[in-house]
Design a protein around this motif. Structure first.
Motif, PDB file in Angstrom:
ATOM      1  N   TYR A  47      31.245  27.788  42.897  1.00 50.51           N
ATOM      2  CA  TYR A  47      32.148  28.236  43.952  1.00 50.51           C
ATOM      3  C   TYR A  47      32.057  27.280  45.132  1.00 50.51           C
ATOM      4  CZ  TYR A  47      33.638  30.996  47.979  1.00 50.51           C
ATOM      5  OH  TYR A  47      34.242  31.421  49.131  1.00 50.51           O
ATOM      6  N   ARG A  59      38.608  39.984  42.701  1.00 49.48           N
ATOM      7  CA  ARG A  59      37.396  40.207  41.888  1.00 49.48           C
ATOM      8  C   ARG A  59      36.868  38.885  41.341  1.00 49.48           C
ATOM      9  NH1 ARG A  59      40.396  44.526  39.955  1.00 49.48           N
ATOM     10  NH2 ARG A  59      40.872  43.431  38.033  1.00 49.48           N
ATOM     11  N   GLU A  60      37.770  38.040  40.837  1.00 49.97           N
ATOM     12  CA  GLU A  60      37.368  36.732  40.317  1.00 49.97           C
ATOM     13  C   GLU A  60      36.661  35.916  41.397  1.00 49.97           C
ATOM     14  OE1 GLU A  60      39.373  32.682  38.439  1.00 49.97           O
ATOM     15  OE2 GLU A  60      40.617  34.464  38.704  1.00 49.97           O
ATOM     16  N   THR A  61      37.237  35.933  42.601  1.00 48.94           N
ATOM     17  CA  THR A  61      36.657  35.192  43.725  1.00 48.94           C
ATOM     18  C   THR A  61      35.254  35.697  44.038  1.00 48.94           C
ATOM     19  OG1 THR A  61      38.831  34.746  44.663  1.00 48.94           O
ATOM     20  CG2 THR A  61      36.972  34.621  46.160  1.00 48.94           C
ATOM     21  N   ARG A 103      42.808  41.502  40.937  1.00 48.45           N
ATOM     22  CA  ARG A 103      42.129  40.709  39.899  1.00 48.45           C
ATOM     23  C   ARG A 103      41.619  39.383  40.476  1.00 48.45           C
ATOM     24  NH1 ARG A 103      46.146  39.469  36.321  1.00 48.45           N
ATOM     25  NH2 ARG A 103      46.175  41.640  35.695  1.00 48.45           N
ATOM     26  N   PHE A 104      42.469  38.719  41.267  1.00 51.21           N
ATOM     27  CA  PHE A 104      42.073  37.439  41.857  1.00 51.21           C
ATOM     28  C   PHE A 104      40.921  37.638  42.842  1.00 51.21           C
ATOM     29  CE2 PHE A 104      42.561  33.712  44.641  1.00 51.21           C
ATOM     30  CZ  PHE A 104      42.527  32.721  43.685  1.00 51.21           C
ATOM     31  N   LYS A 109      42.340  26.619  42.383  1.00 48.99           N
ATOM     32  CA  LYS A 109      43.206  27.532  41.641  1.00 48.99           C
ATOM     33  C   LYS A 109      44.113  28.241  42.631  1.00 48.99           C
ATOM     34  CE  LYS A 109      43.186  31.404  38.424  1.00 48.99           C
ATOM     35  NZ  LYS A 109      42.332  32.285  37.617  1.00 48.99           N
ATOM     36  N   LEU A 155      32.727  34.769  41.172  1.00 48.02           N
ATOM     37  CA  LEU A 155      32.386  33.347  41.168  1.00 48.02           C
ATOM     38  C   LEU A 155      31.502  33.000  42.365  1.00 48.02           C
ATOM     39  CD1 LEU A 155      32.682  30.659  39.712  1.00 48.02           C
ATOM     40  CD2 LEU A 155      34.711  30.223  41.108  1.00 48.02           C
ATOM     41  N   SER A 158      47.014  31.137  43.168  1.00 46.43           N
ATOM     42  CA  SER A 158      47.373  32.376  42.499  1.00 46.43           C
ATOM     43  C   SER A 158      48.596  33.018  43.133  1.00 46.43           C
ATOM     44  CB  SER A 158      46.202  33.356  42.555  1.00 46.43           C
ATOM     45  OG  SER A 158      46.558  34.572  41.944  1.00 46.43           O
TER      46      SER A 158
END
Length: 90
Positions: free
Chosen positions: A50, A34-36, A31-32, A19, A39, A21
């Motif tokens: 991951y 936090r997502e990382t 946000r990215f 992905k 996961l 970004s």
């Protein structure tokens, strides 16, 4: 948001999803990140595994995960968001 591409891990030769970004502001960057982190700490049969994260040569952040090709369907028991479910179909 971002784009997801099919790829192969150069070290393990595994099929992966990457992905990318393009972050337009600090909120998207946070946000990215936090997502990382979420996961990376998660292990669930219905969530991609991951693999790695970092930044491309041009500085664009990326997040790598498996493509869910472990046998069986990763989506078993999971409905699409627009599927009202079996009770609504009666």
């Amino acid at each position: 948001m971002g784009e997801v591409w099919k790829a192969h891990d150069q070290e393990t030769r595994e099929a992966v999803a990457v992905k990318l970004s393009p972050q337009r502001d600090a909120e998207e960057a946070a946000r990215f990140e936090r997502e990382t982190q979420i996961l990376a700490g998660m292990a669930h049969p219905h969530v991609v595994r991951y693999v790695a994260h970092g930044a491309c040569a041009d500085g664009m952040p990326y997040l790598g995960g498996d493509r869910g090709e472990r046998g069986g369907r990763r989506g078993d028991g999971v409905r699409r968001a627009d599927d009202p479910g079996p009770l609504a179909r009666r």
